[in-house]
Design a protein around this motif. Sequence first.
Motif, PDB file in Angstrom:
ATOM      1  N   ILE A   1      35.938 -28.935-106.988  1.00 11.47           N
ATOM      2  CA  ILE A   1      35.032 -27.684-106.714  1.00 11.47           C
ATOM      3  C   ILE A   1      34.429 -27.448-108.440  1.00 11.47           C
ATOM      4  CG2 ILE A   1      36.526 -26.145-107.894  1.00 11.47           C
ATOM      5  CD1 ILE A   1      35.740 -23.979-105.859  1.00 11.47           C
ATOM      6  N   ARG A   2      32.908 -27.032-107.865  1.00 12.87           N
ATOM      7  CA  ARG A   2      32.589 -26.643-108.737  1.00 12.87           C
ATOM      8  C   ARG A   2      32.106 -25.231-109.036  1.00 12.87           C
ATOM      9  NH1 ARG A   2      33.715 -30.978-109.523  1.00 12.87           N
ATOM     10  NH2 ARG A   2      33.368 -33.178-110.349  1.00 12.87           N
ATOM     11  N   ILE A   3      31.607 -24.238-109.854  1.00  9.87           N
ATOM     12  CA  ILE A   3      31.070 -23.273-109.674  1.00  9.87           C
ATOM     13  C   ILE A   3      30.165 -23.034-111.531  1.00  9.87           C
ATOM     14  CG2 ILE A   3      32.144 -20.358-110.326  1.00  9.87           C
ATOM     15  CD1 ILE A   3      33.661 -21.722-108.271  1.00  9.87           C
ATOM     16  N   ILE A   4      28.988 -22.668-110.677  1.00  7.69           N
ATOM     17  CA  ILE A   4      27.729 -22.701-111.401  1.00  7.69           C
ATOM     18  C   ILE A   4      27.267 -20.455-111.816  1.00  7.69           C
ATOM     19  CG2 ILE A   4      25.245 -22.843-111.702  1.00  7.69           C
ATOM     20  CD1 ILE A   4      25.453 -25.654-110.266  1.00  7.69           C
ATOM     21  N   GLY A   5      27.525 -20.434-112.890  1.00  7.80           N
ATOM     22  CA  GLY A   5      26.709 -19.244-113.182  1.00  7.80           C
ATOM     23  C   GLY A   5      25.914 -19.143-113.797  1.00  7.80           C
ATOM     24  N   GLY A   6      24.404 -18.124-112.922  1.00 14.75           N
ATOM     25  CA  GLY A   6      23.497 -17.160-113.376  1.00 14.75           C
ATOM     26  C   GLY A   6      23.240 -16.962-114.471  1.00 14.75           C
ATOM     27  N   SER A   7      22.083 -16.786-114.893  1.00 13.23           N
ATOM     28  CA  SER A   7      22.132 -15.981-116.049  1.00 13.23           C
ATOM     29  C   SER A   7      22.338 -14.604-115.803  1.00 13.23           C
ATOM     30  CB  SER A   7      20.450 -16.278-116.533  1.00 13.23           C
ATOM     31  OG  SER A   7      19.290 -15.446-115.831  1.00 13.23           O
ATOM     32  N   ALA A   8      22.434 -13.908-114.591  1.00 10.79           N
ATOM     33  CA  ALA A   8      22.452 -12.473-114.274  1.00 10.79           C
ATOM     34  C   ALA A   8      23.702 -11.744-114.869  1.00 10.79           C
ATOM     35  CB  ALA A   8      22.411 -12.499-112.597  1.00 10.79           C
ATOM     36  N   HIS A   9      24.890 -12.313-114.734  1.00  9.47           N
ATOM     37  CA  HIS A   9      26.236 -11.949-114.578  1.00  9.47           C
ATOM     38  C   HIS A   9      27.186 -12.935-115.415  1.00  9.47           C
ATOM     39  CE1 HIS A   9      28.983  -9.245-115.310  1.00  9.47           C
ATOM     40  NE2 HIS A   9      29.407  -8.659-113.778  1.00  9.47           N
ATOM     41  N   PRO A  10      27.040 -13.779-116.374  1.00 11.15           N
ATOM     42  CA  PRO A  10      27.755 -14.668-116.801  1.00 11.15           C
ATOM     43  C   PRO A  10      29.516 -13.932-117.241  1.00 11.15           C
ATOM     44  CG  PRO A  10      26.871 -14.149-118.042  1.00 11.15           C
ATOM     45  CD  PRO A  10      25.866 -13.566-117.472  1.00 11.15           C
ATOM     46  N   GLU A  11      29.703 -13.343-117.390  1.00 13.55           N
ATOM     47  CA  GLU A  11      30.774 -12.488-117.788  1.00 13.55           C
ATOM     48  C   GLU A  11      31.570 -12.915-116.577  1.00 13.55           C
ATOM     49  OE1 GLU A  11      28.558 -10.899-118.496  1.00 13.55           O
ATOM     50  OE2 GLU A  11      27.623 -11.083-120.689  1.00 13.55           O
ATOM     51  N   PHE A  12      31.264 -12.326-115.409  1.00 12.73           N
ATOM     52  CA  PHE A  12      31.911 -12.430-113.724  1.00 12.73           C
ATOM     53  C   PHE A  12      32.099 -13.836-113.247  1.00 12.73           C
ATOM     54  CE2 PHE A  12      31.458 -11.780-109.492  1.00 12.73           C
ATOM     55  CZ  PHE A  12      32.771 -10.401-108.914  1.00 12.73           C
TER      56      PHE A  12
ATOM     57  N   LEU B   1      29.226  15.941-112.866  1.00  8.48           N
ATOM     58  CA  LEU B   1      30.308  15.091-112.351  1.00  8.48           C
ATOM     59  C   LEU B   1      31.255  14.046-113.490  1.00  8.48           C
ATOM     60  CD1 LEU B   1      28.038  12.329-110.764  1.00  8.48           C
ATOM     61  CD2 LEU B   1      29.861  13.201-109.496  1.00  8.48           C
ATOM     62  N   ALA B   2      32.648  14.365-112.553  1.00  7.11           N
ATOM     63  CA  ALA B   2      33.307  14.194-114.056  1.00  7.11           C
ATOM     64  C   ALA B   2      34.193  13.064-113.853  1.00  7.11           C
ATOM     65  CB  ALA B   2      34.769  14.731-113.354  1.00  7.11           C
ATOM     66  N   SER B   3      33.839  11.705-113.658  1.00  5.41           N
ATOM     67  CA  SER B   3      34.187  10.590-113.688  1.00  5.41           C
ATOM     68  C   SER B   3      33.135  10.140-112.203  1.00  5.41           C
ATOM     69  CB  SER B   3      35.395  10.703-113.515  1.00  5.41           C
ATOM     70  OG  SER B   3      35.991  10.736-112.698  1.00  5.41           O
ATOM     71  N   ILE B   4      32.742   8.312-112.636  1.00  3.40           N
ATOM     72  CA  ILE B   4      32.802   7.711-111.728  1.00  3.40           C
ATOM     73  C   ILE B   4      33.530   6.071-111.190  1.00  3.40           C
ATOM     74  CG2 ILE B   4      30.355   6.605-110.225  1.00  3.40           C
ATOM     75  CD1 ILE B   4      29.232   8.364-111.332  1.00  3.40           C
ATOM     76  N   VAL B   5      33.889   5.624-110.114  1.00  4.53           N
ATOM     77  CA  VAL B   5      35.225   4.596-110.689  1.00  4.53           C
ATOM     78  C   VAL B   5      33.336   3.571-109.419  1.00  4.53           C
ATOM     79  CG1 VAL B   5      36.857   3.418-109.514  1.00  4.53           C
ATOM     80  CG2 VAL B   5      36.740   5.557-109.857  1.00  4.53           C
ATOM     81  N   VAL B   6      33.273   2.626-110.581  1.00  9.14           N
ATOM     82  CA  VAL B   6      32.322   1.521-109.584  1.00  9.14           C
ATOM     83  C   VAL B   6      33.000   0.001-110.464  1.00  9.14           C
ATOM     84  CG1 VAL B   6      30.407   3.205-110.239  1.00  9.14           C
ATOM     85  CG2 VAL B   6      31.145   1.334-111.730  1.00  9.14           C
ATOM     86  N   THR B   7      32.354  -1.076-109.665  1.00  6.99           N
ATOM     87  CA  THR B   7      32.858  -2.647-109.712  1.00  6.99           C
ATOM     88  C   THR B   7      31.952  -3.056-110.331  1.00  6.99           C
ATOM     89  OG1 THR B   7      31.572  -3.620-107.444  1.00  6.99           O
ATOM     90  CG2 THR B   7      33.025  -2.667-107.020  1.00  6.99           C
ATOM     91  N   ASP B   8      32.537  -3.905-110.537  1.00  3.61           N
ATOM     92  CA  ASP B   8      31.363  -5.228-111.177  1.00  3.61           C
ATOM     93  C   ASP B   8      30.620  -6.161-110.584  1.00  3.61           C
ATOM     94  OD1 ASP B   8      33.737  -6.368-110.705  1.00  3.61           O
ATOM     95  OD2 ASP B   8      34.452  -7.505-113.062  1.00  3.61           O
ATOM     96  N   THR B   9      30.068  -6.187-109.635  1.00  9.87           N
ATOM     97  CA  THR B   9      29.317  -7.023-108.983  1.00  9.87           C
ATOM     98  C   THR B   9      28.196  -6.902-109.758  1.00  9.87           C
ATOM     99  OG1 THR B   9      28.801  -4.920-107.493  1.00  9.87           O
ATOM    100  CG2 THR B   9      30.450  -6.058-106.648  1.00  9.87           C
ATOM    101  N   ILE B  10      27.652  -5.657-110.560  1.00 13.97           N
ATOM    102  CA  ILE B  10      26.825  -5.500-111.359  1.00 13.97           C
ATOM    103  C   ILE B  10      27.809  -5.596-113.119  1.00 13.97           C
ATOM    104  CG2 ILE B  10      24.244  -5.370-111.914  1.00 13.97           C
ATOM    105  CD1 ILE B  10      24.524  -3.994-108.357  1.00 13.97           C
ATOM    106  N   PRO B  11      26.136  -6.634-114.184  1.00 11.05           N
ATOM    107  CA  PRO B  11      26.760  -6.068-115.658  1.00 11.05           C
ATOM    108  C   PRO B  11      25.981  -4.594-115.593  1.00 11.05           C
ATOM    109  CG  PRO B  11      24.865  -7.350-115.047  1.00 11.05           C
ATOM    110  CD  PRO B  11      25.566  -7.391-113.407  1.00 11.05           C
TER     111      PRO B  11
END
Length: 314
Positions: free
Chosen positions: A5-16, A267-277
Amino acid sequence: MTSNIRIIGGSAHPEFTDQICGHIGVDRCKTRLVRFSNENLMVQILENVRDADVFVVQPSCPPVSDGILELLITIDALKHASARRITAVLPYFPYARSDKKDQPRISITARLMADLLETAGADRVLTMDLHAPQVQGFFRFPVDQLKAAPILCDHLRSTRDLENYVLVAGDVGEAKEIGGYANRLNLPIAIVDKRRYGDDEKPRAVNLIGDVKGKRALIVDDEIASGGTLMEAAAFVLNRGAISVEAAAVHPVLSGAATSKIASSQLASIVVTDTIPLSPEKRIDKIEVCSVSQLFADAILAIHKGSSISSLFH
């Protein structure tokens, strides 16, 4: 089972990408990205990928067009390097909102993205919470769509007393998706009847279906772009008697002045995911981030092993 298996990360979201690799227990496949003086890009795969099962992680985020081209060039390079299978891992799918021809003489660009990925050499796509489920039908090869609702709901349950909450759909189109959250959290639903006129990104709420009076409103959407829909819905439910308002969304696009709007809003708070940096200036106190990297890692391993990933959809 992960030797090939090989995982390649583009420059968009290397931390993810690094988080996914950490969950799986592999190193990120080394690549080199070169931008020439004429703005052309070159991607070089620096490791042997012959007969490998390769996953290319590249969500759609600014600069969007450069990210798409980098993804396509990477897939093409892998194809000509004799990779056995190439999966485009797109946590946030590019042009996902351009899923229909709702104006004369425009492109259904989400379909174009599907064609480009196939032409480049992708064998399948792994994504999360498409703006419209029918986008899956634009492809002639397998597309797996993960859902963030279980992770977001677990976070909400563990960080809040939901006794007096009501879920709010920011518009009628979101009403169907919010049902999954309502079933998981056992909460009532209200729907903002919102109308959008033209391309000015200034939606206008005209009615409310359901009751929010005396309750804590939680607005749920698949993404927050300019923040127009969210701000309009938040103000509307507060005017209709809600005692506070929060939000949850999968994709934190936060384009333009969205972050400053949120910071200065009620707005008191917003919960999001890390699909986007999230850039440092967007990491304000009101925004809580839940990681979905473990879910993507589990899906990648299931695809690699040839096992079912149906359970991950739920």
